[in-house]
Design an enzyme around this catalytic site. Structure first.
Site, short mmCIF file in Angstrom:
data_model
loop_
_atom_site.label_atom_id
_atom_site.label_comp_id
_atom_site.label_asym_id
_atom_site.label_seq_id
_atom_site.Cartn_x
_atom_site.Cartn_y
_atom_site.Cartn_z
N ARG A 1 10.71 -3.89 -9.67
CA ARG A 1 9.77 -4.18 -10.76
C ARG A 1 8.65 -3.15 -10.83
O ARG A 1 8.10 -2.89 -11.90
CB ARG A 1 9.20 -5.59 -10.60
CG ARG A 1 10.17 -6.66 -11.08
CD ARG A 1 9.64 -8.03 -10.80
NE ARG A 1 9.89 -8.45 -9.44
CZ ARG A 1 9.10 -9.26 -8.73
NH1 ARG A 1 8.00 -9.71 -9.26
NH2 ARG A 1 9.42 -9.60 -7.50
N GLU B 1 5.92 -11.89 0.67
CA GLU B 1 5.66 -13.33 0.58
C GLU B 1 6.89 -14.14 0.99
O GLU B 1 6.76 -15.16 1.64
CB GLU B 1 5.22 -13.71 -0.84
CG GLU B 1 4.80 -15.16 -0.94
CD GLU B 1 4.46 -15.62 -2.34
OE1 GLU B 1 4.59 -14.84 -3.29
OE2 GLU B 1 4.07 -16.79 -2.48
#
Ligand SMILES: O=P(O)(O)OC[C@H]1O[C@H](OP(=O)(O)OP(=O)(O)O)[C@H](O)[C@@H]1O
Ligand SMILES: Nc1ncnc2[nH]cnc12
Length: 172
Positions: free
Chosen positions: A59, A96
């Protein structure tokens, strides 16, 4: 809040239970929203001497390549393992929802090259810190880092190097 911020949606429990995934695909699909987001990301860096945008797969490429064109710089890809064809430097990191490895071509940056790190999201900051280490390993000067969205609760900024400018266009 810019009106295009509403084009980033929350997807609960992706890719793992308990993670609220910030999905930028509706923003990317909106011509005006995508353009406004890239313009806003570029704004703090206009007039800053830069040789390259260094962005992280995948991304990060979507915003990083557009930012390189907006700022008139070259583009250096940092990729997931096994994708770059020439000799690489590698860096392991945690994020994460897991851990991974990033690679950069060993000859991607000249010593002293002035580099802007770019990614879409800052969460724990593991990815951006790995990109910083890879750029510095080649003797580049990391002028700063730019992300579209900072997830403040995950405190990536607290783990970032205070001497390196970090600009987040949006925060949640
Ligand atoms: O601050 P962190 O906790 O490191 O998380 C941020 C990173 O996580 C996402 O990438 P991901 O590895 O999911 O890959 P993708 O871009 O290929 O979807 C995002 O694009 C950032 O690169
Ligand atoms: N919650 C999240 N949403 C989107 N991208 C991420 N990268 C790391 N955490 C993320």
């Amino acid at each position: 809040m810019p009106d295009w911020q509403a084009l980033i949606r929350d997807i609960p429990d992706f890719p793992k239970p308990g993670v609220v995934f910030k999905d930028i695909t509706p923003l990317l699909a909106d011509a005006d929203g995508y353009a406004a987001a890239v313009d806003a990301m570029a704004a703090p860096w206009r007039g800053v001497a830069l040789d390259a945008v260094l962005a992280v797969e995948s991304r990060g490429f979507i915003v990083g390549a557009a930012l390189a064109r907006a700022l008139g710089t070259g583009f250096v890809p940092v990729r997931k393992p096994g994708k770059l064809p020439a000799r690489v430097h590698a860096q392991d990191y945690d994020l994460e929802y897991g851990s991974d490895r990033l690679e950069i071509h060993a000859d991607a940056l000249s010593p002293g090259a002035r580099v802007l790190l770019v990614d879409d999201v800052l969460a724990t900051g593991g990815t951006l810190r790995a990109a910083l280490a890879l750029a510095r390993q080649q003797g580049a000067i990391v002028v700063g880092a730019a992300v579209l969205l900072e997830i403040s609760a995950l405190e990536g900024r607290a783990r970032w190097e205070p001497d390196v400018a970090l600009e987040a266009t949006l925060a949640c």
